[in-house]
Design a protein around this motif. Structure first.
Motif, PDB file in Angstrom:
ATOM      1  N   HIS A 163     -11.093 -18.423  -1.931  1.00 58.82           N
ATOM      2  CA  HIS A 163     -11.345 -18.002  -3.443  1.00 58.82           C
ATOM      3  C   HIS A 163     -10.352 -17.601  -3.817  1.00 58.82           C
ATOM      4  N   SER A 164     -10.546 -15.780  -3.458  1.00 55.63           N
ATOM      5  CA  SER A 164      -9.724 -14.871  -4.023  1.00 55.63           C
ATOM      6  C   SER A 164     -10.470 -13.381  -3.434  1.00 55.63           C
ATOM      7  N   ILE A 165      -9.445 -13.080  -2.008  1.00 52.83           N
ATOM      8  CA  ILE A 165     -10.104 -11.846  -1.836  1.00 52.83           C
ATOM      9  C   ILE A 165      -9.755 -11.268  -3.018  1.00 52.83           C
ATOM     10  N   TYR A 166      -8.584 -10.705  -4.012  1.00 56.49           N
ATOM     11  CA  TYR A 166      -8.767  -9.411  -4.507  1.00 56.49           C
ATOM     12  C   TYR A 166      -9.918  -9.420  -5.331  1.00 56.49           C
ATOM     13  N   GLN A 167      -9.988 -10.453  -5.649  1.00 62.07           N
ATOM     14  CA  GLN A 167     -11.346 -10.392  -6.210  1.00 62.07           C
ATOM     15  C   GLN A 167     -12.489 -10.090  -6.434  1.00 62.07           C
ATOM     16  N   TYR A 168     -12.596 -10.010  -5.091  1.00 60.96           N
ATOM     17  CA  TYR A 168     -14.069 -10.201  -3.892  1.00 60.96           C
ATOM     18  C   TYR A 168     -14.161  -8.158  -3.923  1.00 60.96           C
ATOM     19  N   LEU A 169     -12.421  -7.885  -3.785  1.00 58.88           N
ATOM     20  CA  LEU A 169     -12.296  -6.443  -3.685  1.00 58.88           C
ATOM     21  C   LEU A 169     -12.628  -5.807  -4.878  1.00 58.88           C
ATOM     22  N   GLU A 170     -11.993  -5.914  -6.002  1.00 63.54           N
ATOM     23  CA  GLU A 170     -12.549  -5.234  -7.931  1.00 63.54           C
ATOM     24  C   GLU A 170     -13.485  -5.505  -8.176  1.00 63.54           C
ATOM     25  N   GLN A 171     -14.115  -7.059  -7.654  1.00 60.63           N
ATOM     26  CA  GLN A 171     -15.754  -7.537  -8.523  1.00 60.63           C
ATOM     27  C   GLN A 171     -16.334  -6.688  -7.436  1.00 60.63           C
ATOM     28  N   THR A 172     -16.782  -6.637  -6.549  1.00 61.74           N
ATOM     29  CA  THR A 172     -17.308  -6.845  -5.770  1.00 61.74           C
ATOM     30  C   THR A 172     -17.680  -5.479  -4.717  1.00 61.74           C
ATOM     31  N   LEU A 173     -16.242  -5.287  -4.252  1.00 59.98           N
ATOM     32  CA  LEU A 173     -16.455  -3.475  -3.429  1.00 59.98           C
ATOM     33  C   LEU A 173     -15.837  -2.496  -4.171  1.00 59.98           C
ATOM     34  N   HIS A 174     -15.403  -3.844  -6.020  1.00 58.21           N
ATOM     35  CA  HIS A 174     -14.623  -1.891  -6.759  1.00 58.21           C
ATOM     36  C   HIS A 174     -14.098  -1.504  -5.710  1.00 58.21           C
ATOM     37  N   MET A 175     -12.981  -1.781  -5.772  1.00 55.01           N
ATOM     38  CA  MET A 175     -11.920  -1.005  -4.701  1.00 55.01           C
ATOM     39  C   MET A 175     -10.385  -0.980  -6.640  1.00 55.01           C
ATOM     40  N   THR A 176     -10.591   0.067  -6.085  1.00 58.72           N
ATOM     41  CA  THR A 176      -8.796   0.314  -7.336  1.00 58.72           C
ATOM     42  C   THR A 176      -7.919  -0.296  -6.451  1.00 58.72           C
ATOM     43  N   ILE A 177      -6.726  -0.763  -6.699  1.00 66.02           N
ATOM     44  CA  ILE A 177      -5.372  -0.619  -5.760  1.00 66.02           C
ATOM     45  C   ILE A 177      -4.519  -0.804  -6.707  1.00 66.02           C
ATOM     46  N   VAL A 178      -3.976  -0.336  -6.182  1.00 65.66           N
ATOM     47  CA  VAL A 178      -2.807   0.886  -7.092  1.00 65.66           C
ATOM     48  C   VAL A 178      -1.138   0.444  -6.667  1.00 65.66           C
ATOM     49  N   ASN A 179      -1.093   0.321  -5.576  1.00 70.16           N
ATOM     50  CA  ASN A 179       0.284  -0.304  -5.572  1.00 70.16           C
ATOM     51  C   ASN A 179       0.996  -1.010  -4.124  1.00 70.16           C
TER      52      ASN A 179
END
Length: 243
Positions: A161-177
């Motif tokens: 599906h979407s790994i970044y969606q999982y990181l940001e919405q489920t793990l609440h990770m902030t991806i910076v650079n």
């Protein structure tokens, strides 16, 4: 982490520009009108507009306003200055995305892999091979390495599906650079099998290697994206600095 107000305004204006609600070469509504529309401060609006300028969507004109200079880029265009997921890029380009996971496994980084990826020797990672389709056409083969301690609970289903969606919405990770290197490399057997079997006159791939960091300064991802050369295009808006 909740998104800041200026990001919401930036994304809404960007969507309207892409949808031609604000036509090419026309001025956007006045600053006072936009402040009233979004119920925001002048500084918040100017921050959103500044990001649109950086992305090449608008140009500020002294004494006149903000002009739309956005023009859609032909074929599949990925941005250099932003970090966006495959699905986000596909949506922006008006395509239907689909992802197939070819391999999902776990292992510890070897010395050779450490030199290539930047992860320390012995680090536990998820290794994923993913084939990305746009409108049912296979265009990108991704080799993803994710640091397990930073990306806990990753599954094949999430990767489809979407790994970044999982990181940001489920793990609440902030991806910076993300640090990126673009090269042209010889085609491999796996490239030919999944991407180039029906394509003639090419024996190479456009390759984008990236190391991506979160807000804790942790490199949580190394990815090598191998693109079909006849559909490869990266887009950037370059700004000349005063000499």
């Amino acid at each position: 982490m909740p998104k800041s107000r200026y990001e919401e305004i930036y994304k809404d204006l960007k969507q309207k520009i892409e949808a031609n609600i604000f036509a090419y070469q026309e001025l956007l509504p006045s600053e006072n009108t936009l402040i009233h529309t979004y119920s925001c401060s002048r500084n918040t609006l100017r921050r959103a507009v500044s990001r649109l300028v950086t992305d090449g969507y608008v140009q500020t004109m002294q004494g006149k306003g903000v002009r739309n200079i956005y023009q859609p880029v032909a074929q599949t265009a990925f941005t250099i200055g932003e970090i966006e997921s495959f699905r986000e890029s596909a949506t922006r380009n008006g395509h239907l995305p689909h992802t197939k996971v070819l391999l999902f496994t776990e292992f510890a980084i070897s010395e050779r892999q450490a030199l290539c990826t930047g992860f320390p020797v012995g680090a536990d990672i998820y290794y994923i091979q993913r084939l990305h389709y746009l409108d049912d056409m296979p265009l990108i083969l991704n080799h993803n390495y994710f640091l397990k301690e930073a990306v806990c609970g990753l599954t094949k289903e999430i990767a489809e599906h979407s790994i970044y969606q999982y990181l940001e919405q489920t793990l609440h990770m902030t991806i910076v650079n993300s640090k990126r290197v673009m090269t042209v490399e010889k085609m491999t057997q796996i490239d030919e099998k999944y991407l180039m079997m029906n394509v003639q006159d090419y024996n190479c791939m456009a390759v984008v290697s990236s190391q991506t960091y979160n807000s804790d300064g942790v490199m949580f991802e190394y990815t090598q994206s191998r693109h079909r050369p006849d559909y490869f295009r990266f887009y950037e808006n370059a700004v000349r600095k005063p000499v």
